[in-house]
Design an enzyme around this catalytic site. Structure first.
Site, PDB file in Angstrom:
ATOM      1  N   HIS A 156       0.820  -1.223   0.000  1.00 40.11           N
ATOM      2  CA  HIS A 156       0.000   0.000   0.000  1.00 40.11           C
ATOM      3  C   HIS A 156       0.848   1.264   0.000  1.00 40.11           C
ATOM      4  O   HIS A 156       0.352   2.335  -0.342  1.00 40.11           O
ATOM      5  CB  HIS A 156      -0.923   0.005   1.221  1.00 40.11           C
ATOM      6  N   ASP A 362       3.432   9.408  -0.692  1.00 36.31           N
ATOM      7  CA  ASP A 362       2.261   8.628  -0.271  1.00 36.31           C
ATOM      8  C   ASP A 362       2.045   7.502  -1.275  1.00 36.31           C
ATOM      9  O   ASP A 362       2.221   7.714  -2.484  1.00 36.31           O
ATOM     10  CB  ASP A 362       1.015   9.536  -0.255  1.00 36.31           C
TER      11      ASP A 362
END
Ligand code: GDG
Length: 459
Positions: A156, A362
């Site tokens: 992720h 991110d």
């Protein structure tokens, strides 16, 4: 169809019965979690000694099986190697990395503890899908135990550039761990590229997105996570009408609201974001009283030392901005270090003219997608987005900024405030089309379909 077994550090809390979930892994996987599926992970509970006791609970046909973590492992595996070593390193912030051998030893042990528990839960035809950086070694342990199921892994968070990855003392072993899977998935092409480069540098045979290792094929894929745009929009419409959101609107006295919502994490770029807002207030004095900035910062990993330092820094910066620019009837920055309810947050996204999402790095960033989903198509807000969020690859119509460039962010805030409705609508329509295409259902469907290929002995 084969049964799907999801493995993640934490399993979602299904006991509370808190209505529809609008975010996180539970939404990302909702479409893959057919009745009969199994989700395995840590319960969230800490106990004195390591224990192999598995607890199970069935909700809507899905079995949630959990183990507890020993207190020492919680510190060394979770707060330590996972969140003080891998997390900063994978976000390419090496100066924040803490490494010690004991932390890594606990990480390996807990990964093996996960694998041991899974041995008791899985059947030969199950498709096993492991999630995220806390569990890089589970598949390798399963292989050591003789498991031959199809095993997939999805990261992720970003996969760092090889020069950064190599700083990790156990880099080699972690990479071998990834090669124990049949499918390894990433949020962006850049992440996959970094992974393949790390393999090539070790003379592992790579062709296209596939690696061949120990006589097995390891397939690299890019399957970006997404949100359920319709669900979020419904939630936002409802919440924006409720009294809590109305009170926020009243408090603005006609000013535009700019919103940010993040876990209080140093990767999210809050200090530079506060600086950018300060720069905006100082460089565009005419705009000052036209805006109010609300930063919702949900506390996170408070026991990790670097997170405490971040909190102090932000307290200081927020105080400085409000001290310098507040007026008797206007406070420029509303800074909350507690989480907002899911519904209210969606409602606040909807009433905000600007969504400011500026992580330094991110994996994807779901807040950016949720902000788009929550908007009123007839009068949408503007998304300002970091070019270093994975989401930027999917959302080029946002105002993309470098989160290290305070001046550029200040100018983007100004441009967003001045943007015409036509331009806002045009950009929003393009962004909405993207998040509908790359939604939560597409994420799990595309990953599971690759994982299922080659099942039944054809791989
Ligand atoms: C990791 C990766 C990747 C935030 N504040 C509040 C709140 N939130 C919710 C958001 C969103 C979720 O938390 C945060 O998701 P993000 O994707 O933005 O970031 P991470 O937590 O770092 O997630 C990331 C993600 O995994 C999925 O693959 O996108 O890159 O780092 O849903 O809305 N929720 C509530 N109150 C808050 O104050 N209720």
């Amino acid at each position: 169809m084969a049964r799907l077994v999801i493995v993640s550090n934490r399993v979602p809390d299904v006991s509370e019965g808190s209505g529809p979930r609008a975010g996180g892994l539970a939404v990302g996987l909702a479409d893959a979690l057919l009745p009969g599926s199994l989700w395995f992970g840590w319960s969230g509970a800490r106990v004195a000694e390591r224990s192999d006791k598995i607890r199970s609970l069935v909700s809507e046909g899905v079995t949630y099986a959990t183990i507890d973590l020993a207190e020492d492992d919680y510190h060394a595996y979770y707060l330590g190697f996972s969140n003080a070593t891998l997390w900063p390193l994978f976000h390419m912030m090496p100066s924040l990395v803490n490494f010690d051998r004991a932390g890594y030893a606990a990480y390996r042990d807990v990964n093996e503890q996960f694998a041991n528990a899974l041995l008791k839960l899985i059947q030969p035809d199950d498709l096993i899908w492991i999630h995220d950086y806390q569990l890089l070694g589970v598949a390798a342990a399963l292989r050591r135990f003789g498991v031959r199921n199809r095993i997939g892994f999805f990261l992720h968070i970003p996969f760092p550039a090889p020069a950064m990855f190599d700083l990790l003392p156990p880099a080699e072993e972690l990479l071998q761990g990834l090669l124990a899977h049949d499918v390894v998935g990433f949020q962006t092409g850049q992440d996959l590229g970094h992974f393949l480069s790390a393999l090539r540098q070790r003379d592992i045979f790579v062709q296209g997105h596939d690696a061949r290792h120990d006589g097995r094929l390891v397939r690299g894929v890019v399957t970006p996570i997404g949100v359920n745009a319709e669900l979020l929009n419904r939630l936002a419409v409802r919440a924006a009408r409720r009294v809590e959101a109305r009170r926020v609107v009243d408090s603005l006295s006609g000013r535009a609201l700019m919103i940010s919502a993040d876990r209080l994490d140093y990767t999210k770029g809050l200090p530079a974001r506060f600086d950018a807002y300060g720069r905006f207030l100082s460089c565009f004095p005419a705009q000052r009283r036209r805006i109010s900035f609300l930063q919702v910062a949900a506390p996170s990993r408070e026991e990790v030392e670097k997170y405490k330092a971040l909190r102090d820094e932000l307290d200081y910066k927020a105080g400085a901005i409000n001290g310098e620019y507040s007026d008797f009837d206007w406070v420029p920055l509303r800074y909350m270090t507690r989480a907002a309810g899911r519904g209210l947050l969606a409602g606040l996204f909807r009433i905000s003219r600007i969504g400011l999402v500026t992580p330094l790095r991110d994996g994807m960033n779901l807040v950016a997608m949720e902000y788009i989903a929550a908007q009123d198509e007839a009068d949408p807000g503007v998304l300002i987005l970091s070019c270093f969020a994975g989401a930027a690859a999917l959302l080029p119509e946002a105002l993309l900024v470098n989160p290290y460039d305070v001046d550029e962010m200040a100018e983007a805030i100004n441009a967003a405030l001045l943007m015409t409705k036509e331009e806002r609508q045009e950009r929003h329509a393009a962004l909405l089309a993207q998040i509908r295409t790359h939604d939560a259902a597409a994420y799990s469907r595309s990953f599971v379909s690759v994982l299922a290929q080659g099942a039944c002995g054809s791989g």
